[in-house]
Design an enzyme around this catalytic site. Structure first.
Site, PDB file in Angstrom:
ATOM      1  N   CYS A  31      21.659  49.509 -70.438  1.00  0.00           N
ATOM      2  CA  CYS A  31      20.798  48.682 -71.288  1.00  0.00           C
ATOM      3  C   CYS A  31      20.570  47.310 -70.635  1.00  0.00           C
ATOM      4  O   CYS A  31      19.845  47.219 -69.651  1.00  0.00           O
ATOM      5  CB  CYS A  31      21.375  48.577 -72.694  1.00  0.00           C
ATOM      6  SG  CYS A  31      20.175  48.029 -73.933  1.00  0.00           S
TER       7      CYS A  31
ATOM      8  N   HIS B 197      23.012  53.802 -74.223  1.00  0.00           N
ATOM      9  CA  HIS B 197      24.418  53.404 -74.283  1.00  0.00           C
ATOM     10  C   HIS B 197      25.323  54.633 -74.215  1.00  0.00           C
ATOM     11  O   HIS B 197      25.712  55.174 -75.261  1.00  0.00           O
ATOM     12  CB  HIS B 197      24.695  52.637 -75.586  1.00  0.00           C
ATOM     13  CG  HIS B 197      24.081  51.283 -75.638  1.00  0.00           C
ATOM     14  ND1 HIS B 197      24.785  50.136 -75.342  1.00  0.00           N
ATOM     15  CD2 HIS B 197      22.813  50.884 -75.932  1.00  0.00           C
ATOM     16  CE1 HIS B 197      23.985  49.078 -75.466  1.00  0.00           C
ATOM     17  NE2 HIS B 197      22.789  49.511 -75.821  1.00  0.00           N
TER      18      HIS B 197
ATOM     19  N   GLU C 126      28.377  54.780 -73.614  1.00  0.00           N
ATOM     20  CA  GLU C 126      29.729  54.488 -74.088  1.00  0.00           C
ATOM     21  C   GLU C 126      29.894  54.734 -75.582  1.00  0.00           C
ATOM     22  O   GLU C 126      31.006  54.733 -76.101  1.00  0.00           O
ATOM     23  CB  GLU C 126      30.101  53.029 -73.759  1.00  0.00           C
ATOM     24  CG  GLU C 126      29.445  51.974 -74.625  1.00  0.00           C
ATOM     25  CD  GLU C 126      28.004  51.645 -74.239  1.00  0.00           C
ATOM     26  OE1 GLU C 126      27.443  50.703 -74.844  1.00  0.00           O
ATOM     27  OE2 GLU C 126      27.442  52.309 -73.348  1.00  0.00           O
TER      28      GLU C 126
END
Length: 211
Positions: free
Chosen positions: A80, A178, A180
């Protein structure tokens, strides 16, 4: 374990990236100072606010060391805002916005809209079996890539269909989304493979010099 992976810990999803790396069995550390940056063999630049991250990098005297290590071939993965920081060119950036550069791409900042326009969906990512569930939060997309850039993923459908959202060039990798967030660590595994290959090449070069 013969390598250490850092997560730039100025702002953003630092803990989440560290948690994924440690779940994969990696030696992972937070990076806030030049001495910590000097200790890593790979680096993740997380999501956050790209202009704020650059300002903080200068305050912590990290901007120039970061730029130098990225340019010297440090395996680096930007997610990002991290994608924006690694891009050579920005569209719709803040006035005078700086980047670390390294990826021969043009990124459009906040391309998918404001926070309320955040969304998620499944993507096909080159090198991975099965779809990746991707979460986009005030995300950029890649407007254009240079000849040496490999496109790893595009938006499959909807108003943004065909937009590039994951790329790789040499030891650098970036995603608009994202990885994660959620339980799927496969995108991180792609980056860990980059770090391992870079370490193997370094060892080979050192052995060649000794011979």
């Amino acid at each position: 374990m013969d390598h250490t992976i850092g997560v730039l810990a100025l702002q953003g999803d630092v803990r989440e990236h560290l948690a994924v790396l440690r779940r994969l069995g990696e030696d992972a550390i937070a990076v806030r100072r030049p001495r910590e940056l000097a200790a890593v063999d790979g680096l993740i630049i997380p999501g956050g606010e790209s202009t704020t991250m650059i300002k903080l990098a200068r305050i912590f005297e990290l901007f120039e060391p970061l730029k130098a290590r990225v340019r010297a071939g440090l395996p680096t993965f930007g997610t990002c805002a991290g994608m924006i920081l690694l891009a050579d060119r920005i569209e719709d950036g803040a006035a005078g916005q700086e980047t670390l550069g390294g990826l021969d791409i043009t990124v459009r900042r906040n391309a998918f809209g404001r926070q309320v326009d955040s969304f998620e969906g499944d993507l096909t990512v080159q090198g991975l079996d099965g779809p990746v569930h991707a979460i986009f939060i005030r995300a950029p997309w890649v407007e254009a890539v240079g000849e040496g850039v490999e496109v790893l993923a595009r938006v499959p459908a909807g108003p943004a269909a065909g937009r590039i959202v994951a790329v790789r060039q040499g030891s650098l990798m970036a995603t608009s989304f994202h990885p994660e967030v959620g339980g799927d660590a496969r995108v991180h595994e792609l980056f860990v493979d980059l770090v391992r290959r870079a370490r193997a090449e370094l060892r080979t070069d050192e052995e060649t010099k000794r011979d």
